[in-house]
Write an enzyme that holds these catalytic residues in place. Structure first.
Site, PDB file in Angstrom:
ATOM      1  N   ASN A   1       0.857  -1.174   0.000  1.00 17.07           N
ATOM      2  CA  ASN A   1       0.000   0.000   0.000  1.00 17.07           C
ATOM      3  C   ASN A   1       0.903   1.237   0.000  1.00 17.07           C
ATOM      4  O   ASN A   1       2.133   1.131  -0.007  1.00 17.07           O
ATOM      5  CB  ASN A   1      -0.985  -0.009   1.182  1.00 17.07           C
ATOM      6  CG  ASN A   1      -0.283  -0.069   2.532  1.00 17.07           C
ATOM      7  OD1 ASN A   1       0.817   0.462   2.720  1.00 17.07           O
ATOM      8  ND2 ASN A   1      -0.917  -0.707   3.505  1.00 17.07           N
TER       9      ASN A   1
ATOM     10  N   ASP B   1      -6.248  -8.303   2.749  1.00 14.90           N
ATOM     11  CA  ASP B   1      -6.258  -9.768   2.636  1.00 14.90           C
ATOM     12  C   ASP B   1      -7.126 -10.213   1.466  1.00 14.90           C
ATOM     13  O   ASP B   1      -6.796 -11.170   0.751  1.00 14.90           O
ATOM     14  CB  ASP B   1      -6.780 -10.400   3.933  1.00 14.90           C
ATOM     15  CG  ASP B   1      -5.860 -10.159   5.116  1.00 14.90           C
ATOM     16  OD1 ASP B   1      -4.713  -9.733   4.899  1.00 14.90           O
ATOM     17  OD2 ASP B   1      -6.293 -10.388   6.261  1.00 14.90           O
TER      18      ASP B   1
ATOM     19  N   LYS C   1       1.608   3.513   2.260  1.00 15.76           N
ATOM     20  CA  LYS C   1       2.454   3.638   3.448  1.00 15.76           C
ATOM     21  C   LYS C   1       3.636   2.683   3.369  1.00 15.76           C
ATOM     22  O   LYS C   1       4.788   3.052   3.654  1.00 15.76           O
ATOM     23  CB  LYS C   1       1.629   3.365   4.707  1.00 15.76           C
ATOM     24  CG  LYS C   1       2.402   3.425   6.021  1.00 15.76           C
ATOM     25  CD  LYS C   1       1.441   3.249   7.205  1.00 15.76           C
ATOM     26  CE  LYS C   1       2.174   3.339   8.537  1.00 15.76           C
ATOM     27  NZ  LYS C   1       3.018   2.156   8.784  1.00 15.76           N
ATOM     28  N   GLU C   2       3.375   1.446   2.973  1.00 21.23           N
ATOM     29  CA  GLU C   2       4.442   0.450   2.862  1.00 21.23           C
ATOM     30  C   GLU C   2       5.434   0.820   1.765  1.00 21.23           C
ATOM     31  O   GLU C   2       6.647   0.589   1.898  1.00 21.23           O
ATOM     32  CB  GLU C   2       3.830  -0.931   2.593  1.00 21.23           C
ATOM     33  CG  GLU C   2       3.080  -1.490   3.801  1.00 21.23           C
ATOM     34  CD  GLU C   2       2.071  -2.565   3.440  1.00 21.23           C
ATOM     35  OE1 GLU C   2       1.511  -3.181   4.367  1.00 21.23           O
ATOM     36  OE2 GLU C   2       1.819  -2.786   2.227  1.00 21.23           O
TER      37      GLU C   2
END
Length: 339
Positions: free
Chosen positions: A209, A282, A211-212
């Site tokens: 995502n 998920d 942020k990652e």
């Protein structure tokens, strides 16, 4: 191995899901809930006293991905470490109740099962207690995990790496697992976290995502609506470092971005009543993995994954996707499987 020709209609695609076996390796968790009422503060400290009315345990982490894969009709195989403790016993019980195989689960006497216990009263979470370690698996644990992975890989059509930085996946075993999968021509799909972000070289699909992506690359940039050049430069850097076949970035309320070679696809989020975003990632990785296994075009894979992530956000709590609802919604929206 992926089929030579992907399905050409949505009903055929969803029927083909039923023939797939998905190996999910990474961090499994037990999500525990304690519900009750609180009408007074403790005389011992300024904290609420909760009178327990019920408790519940649910599968979390990589095990929730397994539930999503199962809900889509495919067969999930979990490969993970848990402790020789009460949490581990409860997790195995939940696997059995949900009809999930535990043949790839390795039990350790030196590390606890990851358990996240939430205390709730009057519809609000008062406290969360995490029982876990984040140290890397030792040589004995890693050897056992690797043996289970190699055994299960022989039956897999696709591998999902579900990494929560709990130490089960390490830079070393990630490289080994991807190498084994590439030898067998089994595609690899990655849901990364910060610690091993740059270890997943030559995977088939990499799904961070925003942020990652920022944390993993140690770069600052805006979202694509305000800083498209900065965002695409970050994706280009990611592709340079990891050389994945496809990058799929989830953009929260801005939808998803997918790139295969020079083909870039931006898909807006579907307007929905958001009840809970928990577990959406998920669902996205589960749908994406099945589409990759069936050699679906990237744009179609991204569209279905984006749609599924939005649908589960309408539900309260971490719940698996409803296959029939996803199919009907994809048909209603005229989702195409063409490249």
């Amino acid at each position: 191995m992926p089929v030579a020709l992907p399905p050409t209609s949505l009903p055929d695609l969803f029927a083909a899901f039923n023939q797939l076996t998905v190996l999910i390796v990474g961090d499994v968790m037990l999500d525990a809930y304690v519900w009750g009422r609180s009408v007074r503060l403790s005389p011992e400290a300024p904290v609420p006293v909760v009178n327990v009315s019920r408790t519940e345990q649910r599968l979390g982490g990589a095990a929730n991905v397994a539930l999503n894969v199962q809900a889509l009709g495919a067969t999930p195989l979990l490969c993970a470490l848990i402790g020789e403790d009460v949490g581990g016993d409860q997790l195995l019980e939940r696997l059995e109740i949900n009809g999930l195989s535990a043949e790839g689960i390795v039990r350790s006497g030196t590390r606890p099962t990851t358990v996240k216990q939430r205390i709730l009263a009057h519809g609000q979470q008062l406290l969360r207690i995490d029982s876990e370690v984040e140290t890397e698996a030792d040589a004995t644990e890693n050897e056992a995990l690797t043996a289970r992975f190699a055994q299960l890989l022989a039956r897999a059509d696709v591998v999902i790496f579900e990494d929560y930085d709990k130490g089960v996946l390490t830079a070393s075993n990630i490289r080994h697992f991807i190498s084994l999968a590439r030898e067998r021509e089994v595609p690899t799909v990655v849901d990364p976290k910060k610690r091993n972000f740059l270890a997943y070289q030559h995977c088939s699909l990499f799904k961070p995502n925003l942020k990652e992506l920022r944390e993993g690359l140690k770069l600052e940039f805006g979202d694509p609506t305000t800083d498209r050049a900065g965002f695409e430069a970050a994706v280009a850097r990611l592709r340079e470092l990891l050389e994945p076949d496809t990058v799929l970035v989830t953009l929260s309320e801005h939808g998803v971005f997918a790139q295969l070679q020079e083909q870039k696809t931006y898909l807006p989020a579907h307007l929905r009543t958001i009840s809970d975003v928990s577990g959406a990632g998920d669902t996205v990785i589960s749908i994406a993995a099945l589409c990759v296994a069936l050699n679906l075009p990237v744009a179609a894979m991204a569209a279905l994954a984006n749609l599924g992530g939005g649908l589960v956000c309408e539900q309260v709590g971490v719940v698996p996707i409803e296959k029939q609802k996803l199919l009907l919604e994809a048909e209603r929206l005229g989702t195409t499987l063409a490249g």
